[in-house]
Design a protein around this motif. Sequence first.
Motif, PDB file in Angstrom:
ATOM      1  N   LEU A  84       0.815  -1.218   0.000  1.00 15.74           N
ATOM      2  CA  LEU A  84       0.000   0.000   0.000  1.00 15.74           C
ATOM      3  C   LEU A  84       0.846   1.265   0.000  1.00 15.74           C
ATOM      4  N   THR A  85       2.078   1.184   0.508  1.00 18.29           N
ATOM      5  CA  THR A  85       2.921   2.388   0.524  1.00 18.29           C
ATOM      6  C   THR A  85       3.531   2.692  -0.841  1.00 18.29           C
ATOM      7  N   LYS A  86       3.611   1.705  -1.714  1.00 18.55           N
ATOM      8  CA  LYS A  86       4.332   1.913  -2.977  1.00 18.55           C
ATOM      9  C   LYS A  86       3.773   3.064  -3.831  1.00 18.55           C
ATOM     10  N   PRO A  87       2.441   3.208  -3.956  1.00 22.10           N
ATOM     11  CA  PRO A  87       1.953   4.354  -4.752  1.00 22.10           C
ATOM     12  C   PRO A  87       2.244   5.709  -4.111  1.00 22.10           C
ATOM     13  N   LEU A  88       2.544   5.732  -2.813  1.00 19.97           N
ATOM     14  CA  LEU A  88       2.818   7.012  -2.162  1.00 19.97           C
ATOM     15  C   LEU A  88       4.105   7.651  -2.678  1.00 19.97           C
ATOM     16  N   PHE A  89       5.048   6.847  -3.137  1.00 21.91           N
ATOM     17  CA  PHE A  89       6.318   7.406  -3.610  1.00 21.91           C
ATOM     18  C   PHE A  89       6.152   8.230  -4.890  1.00 21.91           C
ATOM     19  N   PRO A  90       5.492   7.710  -5.934  1.00 25.41           N
ATOM     20  CA  PRO A  90       5.309   8.569  -7.112  1.00 25.41           C
ATOM     21  C   PRO A  90       4.337   9.717  -6.879  1.00 25.41           C
ATOM     22  N   PHE A 166       8.846   4.424 -10.194  1.00 25.42           N
ATOM     23  CA  PHE A 166       8.109   4.201  -8.948  1.00 25.42           C
ATOM     24  C   PHE A 166       6.741   3.570  -9.214  1.00 25.42           C
ATOM     25  N   TRP A 167       6.082   3.974 -10.295  1.00 23.78           N
ATOM     26  CA  TRP A 167       4.783   3.373 -10.619  1.00 23.78           C
ATOM     27  C   TRP A 167       4.938   1.919 -11.063  1.00 23.78           C
ATOM     28  N   VAL A 168       5.982   1.631 -11.840  1.00 20.86           N
ATOM     29  CA  VAL A 168       6.225   0.243 -12.273  1.00 20.86           C
ATOM     30  C   VAL A 168       6.450  -0.658 -11.064  1.00 20.86           C
ATOM     31  N   VAL A 170       4.959  -0.714  -8.350  1.00 19.03           N
ATOM     32  CA  VAL A 170       3.707  -1.071  -7.670  1.00 19.03           C
ATOM     33  C   VAL A 170       3.262  -2.484  -8.073  1.00 19.03           C
ATOM     34  N   GLY A 171       3.466  -2.850  -9.349  1.00 20.72           N
ATOM     35  CA  GLY A 171       2.999  -4.140  -9.867  1.00 20.72           C
ATOM     36  C   GLY A 171       3.528  -5.342  -9.109  1.00 20.72           C
ATOM     37  N   PRO A 172       4.862  -5.482  -8.955  1.00 18.27           N
ATOM     38  CA  PRO A 172       5.384  -6.643  -8.210  1.00 18.27           C
ATOM     39  C   PRO A 172       4.882  -6.708  -6.766  1.00 18.27           C
ATOM     40  N   ALA A 173       4.644  -5.562  -6.156  1.00 15.38           N
ATOM     41  CA  ALA A 173       4.137  -5.552  -4.770  1.00 15.38           C
ATOM     42  C   ALA A 173       2.739  -6.155  -4.704  1.00 15.38           C
ATOM     43  N   ILE A 174       1.913  -5.877  -5.695  1.00 13.73           N
ATOM     44  CA  ILE A 174       0.563  -6.452  -5.735  1.00 13.73           C
ATOM     45  C   ILE A 174       0.634  -7.966  -5.938  1.00 13.73           C
TER      46      ILE A 174
END
Length: 392
Positions: A84-90, A166-168, A170-174
């Motif tokens: 959930l934190t990954k989208p916060l970076f971009p 940063f957006w890319v 997000v995919g592996p985290a999901i």
Amino acid sequence: MKLPKGVIALGLVSLFMDFSSEMIHSLLPVYLVVVLGASVLSVGLIEGVAEATASITKVFSGVISDWIGRRKPLVLLGYGMAALTKPLFPLATGMTAILTARFLDRIGKGIRGAPRDALIADITPPEQRGAAFGLRQSMDTVGAFAGPIVAMALMAVSHDNFKLVFWVAVGPAIICVLLIIFGVQEPEVVPSATNRRMPLNPADMYRLPVHFWAVMGFTAVLTLARFSEAFLLLRAENVGLAVTWIPMILIVMNVVYAASAYPLGKYSDTGNRRHLLVLGVVLLIVADLVLANASNVWLVCLGAVVWGLHMGATQGLLSALVADAAPADLRGTAFGVFNLVSGVALLVASAIAGGLWTFVGPAMTFYVGAIFSLIALFGLVSTTGQHVKNSV
């Protein structure tokens, strides 16, 4: 004999999350300074708070997993928070958002670490634990070096578009979260579920056997000898490697680490674990001596290769020793203590190494690392107690 499917699934979980995280973390310091205008002091503060948070959280999450008698919910919570934190970076436009994202990401890491390792021990037969922890460590390390490689490639083709990378990520985290939900099964009965006590009580600490504390002592001294891998990068810069190529030293080390952790972990299940630990410490001594005397980039690369072999020989094995030493209903607590000891020792080791580097010189940093390694080696080969023999 094949490893349990849950172990392979947790290995893939580690791979995808490290792949995602390292895509971001390999660029984040530069992004903070160049794009957001942060000071280097601010970067250091963010990283220090983040890592301290993770170390402290690991203890409590392991204890809680023993107390409630379940591991998977905490593993899912920890990896889910990180995802959930990954989208916060971009999406971040300032330091506050980045600090929040890093803080939550490290809390997630702290929550998942000890319960995940305890779950691996729960679902793996004792005779396969070396291979199980070695495989997870190998796959984790594949993500650790693949993430920065992909990040560098994306930066090259996108003309340094940080937010795209940063957006890319997000995919592996999901994917990681989906693997936990659908690929990881917990044993139906966890021993502590039938006899719950208040966590972190003195009686439970006394139940952790002598050989567990022997492993903790060895871990502390060995970690003092193996300070932060950032000093490998600093050594490369010190001998003249261009800044652009310095990350390749860490990639080389992690490739060797990933390639060696599983086969050496599997060997530990059939061979003498004490001998493998001795080999691991000797490799660290050799790496330190090579790096202390390095006069060119090739010698630094050689030191990084031997360092990676040391990591492959010791890190998964230490986790297997913790799993073997701890009572089944205290495995979460045991891994929490193990992570705390490792984290504190690494912080102290890096502080000592930084002081030596600044006031004496790079060579002395690695010579002192070799001295600490010799102390760990002496303790390992000279112990005669039956408990220690059984554990290592």
